[in-house]
Each structure stands twice: as C-alpha cells, then as structure tokens.
Enzyme design. Structure first.
Site, PDB file in Angstrom:
ATOM      1  N   MET A  32      66.002  27.109  47.445  1.00  0.00           N
ATOM      2  CA  MET A  32      65.998  27.883  48.858  1.00  0.00           C
ATOM      3  C   MET A  32      64.845  26.998  49.498  1.00  0.00           C
ATOM      4  SD  MET A  32      66.112  31.871  48.018  1.00  0.00           S
ATOM      5  CE  MET A  32      64.598  32.096  47.453  1.00  0.00           C
ATOM      6  N   ASN A  34      61.364  24.639  50.470  1.00  0.00           N
ATOM      7  CA  ASN A  34      59.781  24.743  50.415  1.00  0.00           C
ATOM      8  C   ASN A  34      59.478  24.045  48.921  1.00  0.00           C
ATOM      9  OD1 ASN A  34      57.131  26.720  49.490  1.00  0.00           O
ATOM     10  ND2 ASN A  34      57.269  25.490  51.334  1.00  0.00           N
ATOM     11  N   GLY A  38      58.274  21.804  40.596  1.00  0.00           N
ATOM     12  CA  GLY A  38      59.570  22.230  39.785  1.00  0.00           C
ATOM     13  C   GLY A  38      60.850  22.177  40.177  1.00  0.00           C
ATOM     14  N   HIS A  39      60.998  22.073  41.373  1.00  0.00           N
ATOM     15  CA  HIS A  39      62.434  21.674  42.082  1.00  0.00           C
ATOM     16  C   HIS A  39      62.873  20.181  41.792  1.00  0.00           C
ATOM     17  CE1 HIS A  39      61.252  25.124  45.044  1.00  0.00           C
ATOM     18  NE2 HIS A  39      62.365  25.569  44.362  1.00  0.00           N
ATOM     19  N   ASP A 153      63.516  31.166  36.222  1.00  0.00           N
ATOM     20  CA  ASP A 153      64.031  32.166  36.651  1.00  0.00           C
ATOM     21  C   ASP A 153      65.339  32.604  35.549  1.00  0.00           C
ATOM     22  OD1 ASP A 153      63.353  32.604  39.830  1.00  0.00           O
ATOM     23  OD2 ASP A 153      63.454  30.475  39.338  1.00  0.00           O
ATOM     24  N   SER A 188      55.599  27.976  42.189  1.00  0.00           N
ATOM     25  CA  SER A 188      56.686  28.959  42.808  1.00  0.00           C
ATOM     26  C   SER A 188      56.371  28.887  44.519  1.00  0.00           C
ATOM     27  CB  SER A 188      56.414  30.169  42.302  1.00  0.00           C
ATOM     28  OG  SER A 188      57.011  31.201  43.318  1.00  0.00           O
TER      29      SER A 188
HETATM   30  P1  AMP Z   1      64.363  28.591  44.415  1.00  0.00           P
HETATM   31  O1  AMP Z   1      64.200  27.616  45.444  1.00  0.00           O
HETATM   32  O2  AMP Z   1      62.967  29.390  43.709  1.00  0.00           O
HETATM   33  O3  AMP Z   1      65.677  29.370  44.463  1.00  0.00           O
HETATM   34  O4  AMP Z   1      64.427  27.575  42.870  1.00  0.00           O
HETATM   35  C1  AMP Z   1      65.427  26.720  42.951  1.00  0.00           C
HETATM   36  C2  AMP Z   1      65.684  26.134  41.562  1.00  0.00           C
HETATM   37  O5  AMP Z   1      64.498  25.732  41.054  1.00  0.00           O
HETATM   38  C3  AMP Z   1      65.912  27.463  40.534  1.00  0.00           C
HETATM   39  O6  AMP Z   1      67.006  27.086  39.492  1.00  0.00           O
HETATM   40  C4  AMP Z   1      64.729  27.794  39.911  1.00  0.00           C
HETATM   41  O7  AMP Z   1      64.762  28.216  38.617  1.00  0.00           O
HETATM   42  C5  AMP Z   1      64.033  26.390  39.957  1.00  0.00           C
HETATM   43  N1  AMP Z   1      62.503  26.552  39.818  1.00  0.00           N
HETATM   44  C6  AMP Z   1      61.817  27.152  40.616  1.00  0.00           C
HETATM   45  N2  AMP Z   1      60.325  27.040  40.126  1.00  0.00           N
HETATM   46  C7  AMP Z   1      60.533  26.261  39.151  1.00  0.00           C
HETATM   47  C8  AMP Z   1      59.417  25.853  38.246  1.00  0.00           C
HETATM   48  N3  AMP Z   1      58.206  25.953  38.454  1.00  0.00           N
HETATM   49  N4  AMP Z   1      59.869  25.074  37.178  1.00  0.00           N
HETATM   50  C9  AMP Z   1      60.933  24.709  37.060  1.00  0.00           C
HETATM   51  N5  AMP Z   1      62.046  25.093  37.858  1.00  0.00           N
HETATM   52  C10 AMP Z   1      61.865  25.868  38.836  1.00  0.00           C
END
Ligand code: AMP
Length: 292
Positions: A32, A34, A38-39, A153, A188
């Site tokens: 999503m 930002n 992690g991403h 997640d 996050s």
């Molecule tokens: P999001 O942008 O929050 O929808 O996350 C996109 C992807 O990044 C999803 O597969 C999340 O599980 C992963 N993700 C988000 N935060 C982390 C993190 N701290 N460590 C590893 N993967 C992450």
C-alpha cells in the site's frame, strides 16, 4: 535505476507480455506504499528470485472499514519510487481506484469464515474479503510466477496461501520474517501515527509476545494466567488490547501439540492500531517415537 511507473492496465500488460515472451520470471510484491525496510526486504528477496520485479502501490479502499484510516493512510509516492530505485524494482504498478475496480458494482471474493472471521477479521469485519479480492486482481493484472508477502500480516499471509491453493492459481507464494526497529517494534506505516511517548511504549507489544513464546516453549501450561497478566501489563502501559491469542499456525484454531504454533496480538495505542506475531517454538515430545 528508477522503476517504470505505470498506472494503466494496457501499459502494464505490454511490459509483462514482453518479459514473459523473453522467458523471464516475474515476481510481484503487493504494497500500500509508504515503503519502509520491511517492504524493501521483500523487494530485495524478489530481486534474487526473479528476472523482473513488479511492486504494486495501491491503498485498497475495500479492505478499510467505516471510520478506519483510509483517508489519512500515508501516501508518499515520490519517496517510494526513490526507495524502489535503490533495491532494483523494474516496474511500479500504481493504479487509480477506477483501474482496480472498473465497475460501479464490483465482483468481490468472500474469504472463508473459519480463517477470516477471527483475530483481525473479528475486529475489522470484511477486511479480509477486501484483501483477497484486491490480491486476486493484482495476480490477474500482473501474472507473476511468484508473489512475496510479510509474516508481519500473518493472518493475511495464511489466507492468501489458502486462496492460491483453493483457486489453483498458477503462482508461488513466498513469505519473509517481520523486519523490526532496533527496539523490536515491527515496522509499519502506521507507526508514524504514534506520538513520541506512545512510540517509546510501542515495543512492549513485541517484548510481551517474546516473553509469552518463551514461557510456552519452556512448558508453562497456564496459558490463561499468562495471557491475563500480559493483557493487563499492556493495558497499564496505555494499550487497548483487541486480541492476544495462541493458535495453530495453519488453522488459527487451538494449538495442537507438536504442530507449528503462533502467538498473535493486536492493540490500539493512541491513534495507531498495532499488530504483531511470533512463532512459538514447538517442544519435542519426551516420549520415544512410535515404531513405523
Ligand atoms: P502493506 O503495505 O502494509 O500492505 O504491506 C505490504 C507487504 O509488506 C505485506 O506483505 C506485508 O506483510 C509486508 N510488510 C509490512 N510490514 C512489514 C515488516 N515490518 N516486515 C516484513 N514485511 C512487512
């Protein structure tokens, strides 16, 4: 090099068709935006496993409930594209809502209740229907050989694995462990909602899960007692707990001795909803294995 930025389906298909015709392997990292470390760890892993890496950036309205943070979710496209340039992403797929959901009344998937109705799904009704619906659309649009998701997640990851299995989708799913700040807080996009004092309290969620995992692994059988004292410690530190559960890592039902187990928690801390999870090391049975 900066990724190609694409927001139209025809242009996306032109690139992916060319790559596929050249026999190249495609990986997709749905996000999503930002973007944080992690991403980027997911993108780096994708880079190692595929010839072409597509990162989608789409704040999906159908996975947000009424009164949630859809409107104020941080949108930082220029910085995201800079960050992607540093990790070797070929294409950023950045559709408008209308490109993702072209009809006035969209077809939506229903995630199965036994997995989707508990934990985050119980706190956020319909959330996982929105997640699996958008992820299926992304898989159809990009046609990847492989898609990567974070264990951060965990329930989402499980549901996506099940969807791929159930619908016989022709791709592999790979998961990466949660990337954390130095103090243990899971990275996050929502951490930035925290005021400085809340940010100082936030790592308690991870510390609590780590302590519970160690107690369970050491054989402490009083889960109800452990849970109650962890819950009240979090509440005293300013968290408003939504759930704190010890479950089977495949079914999210009660843990089964000898099978993979997980601790998962969600809590509000001021304006931020934080989630985290950890594996519980499974104890080896002291009994000798039965003869085969
Ligand atoms: P999001 O942008 O929050 O929808 O996350 C996109 C992807 O990044 C999803 O597969 C999340 O599980 C992963 N993700 C988000 N935060 C982390 C993190 N701290 N460590 C590893 N993967 C992450």
């Amino acid at each position: 090099m900066k990724p190609i930025q694409v927001s139209g389906l025809a242009e996306l298909s032109a690139h992916t068709a060319r790559w596929r015709a050249a026999g190249e392997r495609l990986a997709l990292v749905p996000t999503m935006g930002n973007l944080h470390r992690g991403h980027l760890a997911l993108v780096e892993a994708a880079r190692r496993r595929a010839d072409r890496v597509v990162v989608s950036i789409f704040v999906n309205p159908t996975q947000f409930g009424p009164g949630e943070d859809y409107e104020r979710y941080p949108r930082t496209l220029a910085a995201d594209l800079e960050a992607l340039a540093s990790v070797g992403c070929d294409l950023a797929w950045v559709p408008e809502v209308r490109a993702m959901y072209p009809l006035a009344h969209s077809f939506m998937l229903k995630a199965p209740e036994p997995l989707a109705g508990k934990l985050c799904g119980a706190c956020r009704p319909g959330h996982f229907d929105g997640v699996v619906s958008v992820v299926l659309r992304l898989f159809n649009q990009v046609g990847p050989d492989l898609a990567l998701f974070g264990e951060k997640d965990f329930q989402q990851l499980l549901l996506i694995r099940r969807m791929v299995e159930d619908l016989a989708l022709p791709l592999a799913i790979e998961a990466l462990p949660t990337v954390r700040e130095d103090d243990g807080l899971a990275m996050s996009s929502r951490n930035q909602y925290l005021a400085p004092e809340q940010r100082r309290s936030a790592p308690l969620l991870h510390r609590t899960l780590a302590r519970l995992a160690a107690s369970l692994a050491a054989g402490d059988a009083d889960w109800a007692g452990l849970r109650a004292s962890a819950w009240s410690e979090l509440e005293s530190a300013g968290f408003s707990c939504q759930y704190l559960e010890w479950v089977d890592a495949e079914t999210l039902a009660d843990p089964v001795p000898g099978q993979a187990q997980r601790l998962l928690a969600a809590a509000l801390l001021g304006p931020a909803r934080l989630i985290d999870n950890l594996p519980v090391p499974v104890r080896q049975s002291a009994e000798p294995a039965a003869p085969s």
